[in-house]
Design a protein around this motif. Structure first.
Motif, PDB file in Angstrom:
ATOM      1  N   SER A   4      38.740  21.216  38.269  1.00 53.14           N
ATOM      2  CA  SER A   4      37.688  21.930  38.982  1.00 53.14           C
ATOM      3  C   SER A   4      37.637  23.334  38.397  1.00 53.14           C
ATOM      4  O   SER A   4      38.668  23.882  38.011  1.00 53.14           O
ATOM      5  CB  SER A   4      38.033  22.008  40.467  1.00 53.14           C
ATOM      6  OG  SER A   4      37.259  22.983  41.100  1.00 53.14           O
ATOM      7  N   ASN A   5      36.472  23.924  38.329  1.00 54.51           N
ATOM      8  CA  ASN A   5      36.403  25.288  37.790  1.00 54.51           C
ATOM      9  C   ASN A   5      36.585  26.340  38.874  1.00 54.51           C
ATOM     10  O   ASN A   5      36.485  27.520  38.605  1.00 54.51           O
ATOM     11  CB  ASN A   5      35.106  25.517  37.007  1.00 54.51           C
ATOM     12  CG  ASN A   5      33.885  25.435  37.878  1.00 54.51           C
ATOM     13  OD1 ASN A   5      33.911  24.827  38.940  1.00 54.51           O
ATOM     14  ND2 ASN A   5      32.797  26.037  37.435  1.00 54.51           N
ATOM     15  N   THR A   6      36.853  25.947  40.096  1.00 52.23           N
ATOM     16  CA  THR A   6      36.977  26.927  41.168  1.00 52.23           C
ATOM     17  C   THR A   6      38.304  26.850  41.922  1.00 52.23           C
ATOM     18  O   THR A   6      38.693  27.815  42.553  1.00 52.23           O
ATOM     19  CB  THR A   6      35.849  26.746  42.204  1.00 52.23           C
ATOM     20  OG1 THR A   6      35.903  25.404  42.704  1.00 52.23           O
ATOM     21  CG2 THR A   6      34.494  27.023  41.601  1.00 52.23           C
ATOM     22  N   ALA A  35      36.335  16.224  33.840  1.00 51.31           N
ATOM     23  CA  ALA A  35      35.596  17.237  34.599  1.00 51.31           C
ATOM     24  C   ALA A  35      34.132  16.876  34.698  1.00 51.31           C
ATOM     25  O   ALA A  35      33.599  16.131  33.875  1.00 51.31           O
ATOM     26  CB  ALA A  35      35.740  18.603  33.954  1.00 51.31           C
ATOM     27  N   LEU A  36      33.487  17.441  35.703  1.00 45.91           N
ATOM     28  CA  LEU A  36      32.049  17.279  35.923  1.00 45.91           C
ATOM     29  C   LEU A  36      31.370  18.646  35.861  1.00 45.91           C
ATOM     30  O   LEU A  36      31.951  19.664  36.249  1.00 45.91           O
ATOM     31  CB  LEU A  36      31.774  16.679  37.307  1.00 45.91           C
ATOM     32  CG  LEU A  36      32.307  15.294  37.601  1.00 45.91           C
ATOM     33  CD1 LEU A  36      32.050  14.935  39.063  1.00 45.91           C
ATOM     34  CD2 LEU A  36      31.682  14.273  36.678  1.00 45.91           C
ATOM     35  N   GLY A  37      30.147  18.639  35.391  1.00 43.70           N
ATOM     36  CA  GLY A  37      29.290  19.833  35.457  1.00 43.70           C
ATOM     37  C   GLY A  37      29.888  21.089  34.870  1.00 43.70           C
ATOM     38  O   GLY A  37      30.333  21.115  33.727  1.00 43.70           O
ATOM     39  N   MET A  38      29.921  22.135  35.683  1.00 41.83           N
ATOM     40  CA  MET A  38      30.362  23.455  35.223  1.00 41.83           C
ATOM     41  C   MET A  38      31.844  23.504  34.878  1.00 41.83           C
ATOM     42  O   MET A  38      32.286  24.420  34.181  1.00 41.83           O
ATOM     43  CB  MET A  38      30.042  24.506  36.292  1.00 41.83           C
ATOM     44  CG  MET A  38      28.550  24.631  36.607  1.00 41.83           C
ATOM     45  SD  MET A  38      27.562  25.049  35.172  1.00 41.83           S
ATOM     46  CE  MET A  38      27.998  26.760  34.990  1.00 41.83           C
ATOM     47  N   ALA A  39      32.635  22.547  35.308  1.00 44.81           N
ATOM     48  CA  ALA A  39      34.073  22.524  35.001  1.00 44.81           C
ATOM     49  C   ALA A  39      34.345  22.019  33.583  1.00 44.81           C
ATOM     50  O   ALA A  39      35.469  22.100  33.109  1.00 44.81           O
ATOM     51  CB  ALA A  39      34.811  21.667  36.026  1.00 44.81           C
ATOM     52  N   ILE A  40      33.325  21.527  32.903  1.00 45.93           N
ATOM     53  CA  ILE A  40      33.495  21.005  31.540  1.00 45.93           C
ATOM     54  C   ILE A  40      34.035  22.085  30.607  1.00 45.93           C
ATOM     55  O   ILE A  40      34.925  21.828  29.793  1.00 45.93           O
ATOM     56  CB  ILE A  40      32.185  20.388  31.022  1.00 45.93           C
ATOM     57  CG1 ILE A  40      31.904  19.078  31.771  1.00 45.93           C
ATOM     58  CG2 ILE A  40      32.233  20.162  29.515  1.00 45.93           C
ATOM     59  CD1 ILE A  40      30.556  18.456  31.466  1.00 45.93           C
TER      60      ILE A  40
END
Length: 139
Positions: free
Chosen positions: A23-25, A50-55
């Motif tokens: 996760s990016n958060t 990862a998905l989306g912005m966590a890539i």
């Protein structure tokens, strides 16, 4: 503007013992780097997902491990998955990445507590060298 709640529509696949879903958060970058090292140590490889912005976070983790000699890239897989946006009641497409990293031959020596820091400028200066000799060797 209200924030959207997103839930997974399709299962990502059965949980693997050597998979890290990033996760990016939620956690700091080096939490994932150190966790990946432990997974590589236990299973000889790790799958970062990862998905989306966590890539971008996954790519950064992989590059840190590769550039420091802990792992080499075995496989990269990108895809798009459908996620249900509960606020809008429709399915949205999310980018997904999976990177599989495998243990390098020098992994164990890098992980040993006696391994030296390659960034240390004084690593090849004898301990008996005077401070003037050390300053001269740093030039």
């Amino acid at each position: 503007m209200a924030s959207a709640t997103v839930a997974v529509v399709t299962p990502l696949s059965p949980t693997k013992k050597n998979r890290i879903q990033v996760s990016n958060t939620k956690k700091p970058l080096f939490f994932y780097v150190n966790l990946a090292k432990r997974y590589i140590q236990q299973h000889n490889e790790v799958e970062l997902s990862a998905l989306g912005m966590a890539i971008t976070t996954v790519v950064t983790i992989a590059e840190i491990l590769k550039n420091n000699g802990f792992a080499f890239q075995k496989k990269v897989c990108t895809s798009t998955i459908g996620m249900k946006d509960e606020n809008k009641g429709r399915t949205v497409q999310k980018a997904k990445i999976e990177i599989v990293l495998e243990k390098t031959e020098k992994f164990d020596s890098l992980m040993s507590p006696t391994s030296t820091n390659n960034n240390d400028k004084n690593h090849d200066i004898p301990t008996h060298a005077t401070s003037d000799e050390k300053k001269e060797s740093e030039k």
